[in-house]
Each structure stands twice: as C-alpha cells, then as structure tokens.
Design a protein around this motif. Sequence first.
Motif, PDB file in Angstrom:
ATOM      1  N   SER A 142      51.785  88.967  61.912  1.00 24.38           N
ATOM      2  CA  SER A 142      51.285  88.238  63.080  1.00 24.38           C
ATOM      3  C   SER A 142      52.391  87.484  63.803  1.00 24.38           C
ATOM      4  O   SER A 142      52.183  87.006  64.928  1.00 24.38           O
ATOM      5  N   GLN A 169      47.693  85.428  68.377  1.00 27.78           N
ATOM      6  CA  GLN A 169      47.920  86.349  67.274  1.00 27.78           C
ATOM      7  C   GLN A 169      48.372  85.709  65.972  1.00 27.78           C
ATOM      8  O   GLN A 169      48.259  86.334  64.913  1.00 27.78           O
ATOM      9  N   ASP A 186      48.704  84.201  62.524  1.00 34.15           N
ATOM     10  CA  ASP A 186      47.911  83.866  61.341  1.00 34.15           C
ATOM     11  C   ASP A 186      48.401  82.520  60.810  1.00 34.15           C
ATOM     12  O   ASP A 186      49.617  82.324  60.644  1.00 34.15           O
ATOM     13  N   GLU A 236      50.685  82.724  57.676  1.00 35.34           N
ATOM     14  CA  GLU A 236      51.993  83.318  57.957  1.00 35.34           C
ATOM     15  C   GLU A 236      52.854  82.370  58.789  1.00 35.34           C
ATOM     16  O   GLU A 236      54.070  82.272  58.563  1.00 35.34           O
TER      17      GLU A 236
END
Length: 270
Positions: free
Chosen positions: A81, A99, A101, A104
């Motif tokens: 992501s 986008q 995450d 992450e």
Amino acid sequence: MNELWRSLGLEGKRAIIIHHDDLGLTHAQEQAYERLGLPTGSVMVPGPWAPRPRQGDLGVHVTLTSEWPAPRLRPLTGGASLRDAAGYLPATLEAAWRQLDPGEAAAEMRAQLEAALALGIDVTHLDTHMGAVLRPDLAAAYHSLAVEHRLPALLPDEASYEMLPEPFRQDLVALCERSPLPRLRIVDGYHIPPAERKAWYCDTLSRLGPGVYHLIHHAAVPTDEGRALADWEGRQADLEALQDPDVRRVLAEFVLITYRDVRDALRRVM
C-alpha cells in the motif's frame, strides 16, 4: 505543557524554532542548511541525500508521499500500500490517504526513525512531509511512535484546527487535546509568493505575541539541481529572506530554541 515552557524559562516570552524542511532530498537543500547556520531541520530518510553527514538539531521528516517527478522516493519497507504502480511512494495526499494501510504505514514510520538513528542522527523530533500523517489512524501511529521514543512531534495547533480536512478534524483535535506532547504554534509561509516572502517574514514575525513557534521554511540554493523542483523559486526566496539583515533583526527579538531543548525538557517529565 505550560510547565515545560516554564522549565525552559520561556513563560511569557516569544520563542521560535526555525525549522528547515526537506533535508535529505537534494544537495541544494543541504547547501542552504550549511549557509544559513540555523541548526534545526528534519531529514527525509528515503531521500538520496539522507546519508550525508551533518551536525545539528535534526528530526525525521516522516515521508509517506513522493510529490516530485524527480527525485522520486521509494519506501524503506515492503508494504504494497506504500507504493504506486512504479514502486514509488504515492505522489499526492489524496492517493496516500486512499491507499495506505495503517499497519504498513506505521511500519514505514518506524523504519524511517530507526534508519535515521542508524545513520548516527541524534533524532530530536518528528514532523511530517505534506501533512501525510493527518489521516486519523496514521496520526495515531505517528503520535504513538513519538510517545514511545519520548520525542516532540509536530501536531496541529489550535490556530490550525480550521484548516484540517473536514472528515478528519474531530478525531485529530481529540488526539491533539489528549496528547502529553508539547504543541508549538505553526508559522508557514510556503504559499506566500516568492517576491513577497521577505516582507511576509518581517510583518508576520513582528506581529506575533508571546508563545513558542515552529517556523517552517524550505530554503535551497538555486543550482541546476535545485531548480528541478517546481517550487524552487520559493525555496530560493526562503534562503534569501533568512539571510536578509532585516529578517535576522526580527528573529533576534525572539528566544531561539531547538527541538533538542524541547526533547530534553520533555524527557525530564515523561
């Protein structure tokens, strides 16, 4: 946090941190940092010039976007992501917020801090490139990382609340209001036309009352490399303004402090 400012002898005074954003991005930024002799800035750890040795009051400019055609920046970690189709960090805030995450992104923030420490930087604070951490779940991870390491982190101040993205505002205000971290009043002339930048510095700074301020600038030398960035004229204007005797006289009316001062005071009470 009034007691923290009192411990630094700043109660009732005008104090300022002059903050050089985007170190590590270009050599032009690095050259300006050396010319100005102002110690505080933050490093874009994914940037090509991040490993360059430098001395000063340095933080991590948490970078989750890559806004320029060159240099393009890649994440340090492997999260899908964090990447666009070409493998670079997303180019816009909208793309990043759409986008990223949260897990992450949190891992990338931690990796950037750990990489800065591995480079030998005595990290004094965190701040954020393009405000990319302002999505509330990202802001929570950014804030938690700062608290874990007992680092000041640039957070929206009360004067900035109305400029926060409407869908995020309530959650971000709540995070800021319950945070144990000190907040500085943000002063940012990025959108002031370059020809008006010196006058803006003099007029804006002269009108500020007592408080502790974070003055953002992006000074860069106008080399061929420096001119590769679309906003190079504003970066040159920051460099020229901060070298100007009139601006320096106004700044001399403030108590000049560093994030190291703030970090060390914070660690005495956390």
